[in-house]
Motif scaffolding. Structure first.
Motif, short mmCIF file in Angstrom:
data_model
loop_
_atom_site.label_atom_id
_atom_site.label_comp_id
_atom_site.label_asym_id
_atom_site.label_seq_id
_atom_site.Cartn_x
_atom_site.Cartn_y
_atom_site.Cartn_z
N PRO A 1 0.84 -0.83 0.08
CA PRO A 1 -0.10 -0.12 0.44
C PRO A 1 0.72 1.52 0.07
CG PRO A 1 -0.91 -1.91 1.58
CD PRO A 1 0.29 -2.02 0.76
N GLY A 2 1.85 1.46 0.55
CA GLY A 2 2.68 2.35 0.45
C GLY A 2 3.67 2.63 -0.39
N GLN B 1 0.12 4.07 -3.09
CA GLN B 1 0.61 6.07 -2.40
C GLN B 1 2.22 6.74 -2.81
OE1 GLN B 1 0.10 6.40 1.71
NE2 GLN B 1 -0.43 8.26 1.67
N TYR B 2 2.86 5.65 -3.08
CA TYR B 2 4.29 6.78 -3.57
C TYR B 2 3.83 7.28 -4.90
CZ TYR B 2 8.57 7.30 -5.45
OH TYR B 2 9.56 8.37 -6.03
N GLU C 1 1.05 9.73 -5.13
CA GLU C 1 1.36 11.26 -4.94
C GLU C 1 2.64 12.19 -5.16
OE1 GLU C 1 1.78 10.84 -0.71
OE2 GLU C 1 -0.85 10.53 -0.33
N PRO D 1 -4.16 5.99 -9.67
CA PRO D 1 -4.63 5.02 -8.68
C PRO D 1 -3.98 3.96 -9.31
CG PRO D 1 -6.27 6.94 -7.74
CD PRO D 1 -5.24 7.39 -9.48
N THR E 1 -1.12 1.03 -8.77
CA THR E 1 -2.07 -0.26 -8.42
C THR E 1 -0.93 -1.36 -9.10
OG1 THR E 1 -3.50 1.14 -7.46
CG2 THR E 1 -3.58 -1.65 -7.13
#
Length: 387
Positions: A203-204, A207-208, A211, A217, A221
């Motif tokens: 998940p991290g 997110q990186y 962002e 997304p 993914t």
């Protein structure tokens, strides 16, 4: 390379010499270079660097700090319930002459639990040796810690040499490069047991990518999944090479935490990387109940074997003991029992090989202490048991 987050292209390559000695290298690669390396017969695996993190212990009723022996679970026996549950307190072995490696946040080498242990430390995180988080200290204490305040915390307190690889920084974060270089180091230093309570931060990473790189997304993914798959394959290759090393030595056994992402009975998550790699001993966590042992509510499903992982007392930073819960706490129990089985095999006339030790450990796992009808997918072959 300074950080796995500076580019989407950083790549780990694992190469070998003629006799299966793993070697890890990190480089920035173009797509063309990746294709060319994939055709190199000396390169056995290629994968993007991904972030790792410690498998965070969970809060439980017993998660309190203490500096004296006033715990209800230990006051009558002087032994933690985990050490007792795996039978280490009555074992004929202590882990003598076995080399164990702990790849984690380092170790509080001044803690009384490690008095008399030759701690060989190496930093792969860039933050220096020593533990400022406490996770690695707690795990090491369960494997080979000496008694603290009259309480036995270590499964294999006869271990006198431990390889402490700091593969997570002082915030509990790391990456593929740190972990694989730590594993390479431990193998070359002669580790017979390698204990890893670390997980990949999928998940991290997503997110990186969203962002920091501005990806959608769904695209992030997809890229993270591709990287995770490549890292899993890379670990599979590395474990194959570790198995092949038995032809030139006694070999090594790698054990890793299954992960804490489940929430029983609402949902269950399968074992995560690196525990999901072929050849790694994946460890689930157990808790006590009035009717026997149960898989802990947080423990991921499909572990190979299980061990105590709830309200486990072990060494805390700056002395004393602390109680923690998680598959991170279960894994050191298995690593400690493996050290006991290594000693047992070394004393016997059978071939001293990792495969022999594994066979003995798996054959002696028990399902007797469990409550009735616990699914094998949740407990593995049973609770690990000492010789």
């Amino acid at each position: 390379m300074s950080s796995p987050f500076e580019s989407a292209r950083p790549t780990i390559t694992t190469a070998i010499d003629a006799v299966s000695e793993p070697h890890v290298e990190t480089a920035e690669l173009t797509k063309r270079e990746v294709r060319e390396l994939a055709r190199d017969p000396e390169v056995r695996g290629i994968a993007p660097v991904m972030p790792t993190k410690l498998i965070q212990p969970l809060e439980t009723n017993g998660n309190t700090r203490r500096t004296n022996n006033n715990s209800a679970s230990n006051s009558t026996t002087g032994v933690t319930w985990g050490v007792k549950a795996v039978g280490a307190d009555v074992s004929r072995c202590s882990g003598a002459n076995v080399i164990v490696s702990v790849l984690d946040t380092g170790i509080d080498y001044s803690h009384p639990a490690f008095s008399g242990v030759n701690l060989v430390q190496e930093d792969f995180s860039g933050t220096g040796i020593g533990d400022k988080f406490g996770h690695g200290t707690h795990c090491a204490g369960t494997i080979f810690g000496r008694p603290v305040d009259g309480t036995r915390i270590g499964v294999a307190p006869g271990v006198t040499k431990a390889l402490i690889g700091k593969v997570l920084d002082d915030n509990g974060s790391g990456d593929t490069d740190m972990l694989l270089r730590g594993m390479e180091w431990a193998l070359h230093q002669g580790a017979q047991v390698i204990s890893i309570s670390i997980g990949y931060d999928f998940p991290g990473y997503v997110q990186y990518l969203v962002e920091a790189l501005g990806l959608r997304p769904d695209v992030a993914t997809s890229l993270a999944l591709e990287a995770y798959r490549a890292n899993l394959r890379l670990f599979d290759v590395l474990m194959q090479l570790i198995a092949r090393r038995e032809s030139i030595g006694v070999g090594s056994i790698v054990t890793a935490a299954a992960g804490n992402e489940s929430s029983r009975p609402e949902f269950e998550i399968a074992v995560t990387l690196p525990a999901a790699a072929e050849g790694v001993v994946s460890v689930g966590a157990l808790e006590q109940s009035h009717n026997g042992l149960l898989p802990a509510w947080f423990s991921n499903t499909f572990p190979q074997i299980s061990a105590p992982g709830v309200d486990i007392e072990s060494a805390q930073l700056d002395g004393g003991l602390v109680s923690s819960s998680g598959t991170s706490m279960a894994t050191p129990h298995v690593a400690g029992v493996l050290a006991l089985w290594w000693e047992e095999v070394m004393k016997s006339p059978v071939p001293v090989k990792a495969a022999t030790v594994m066979a003995r450990m798996l054959a002696h796992a028990s399902i007797e202490p469990f409550v009735p009808n616990v699914d094998i997918a949740d407990r593995g072959i049973g609770i690990v048991r000492a010789p």
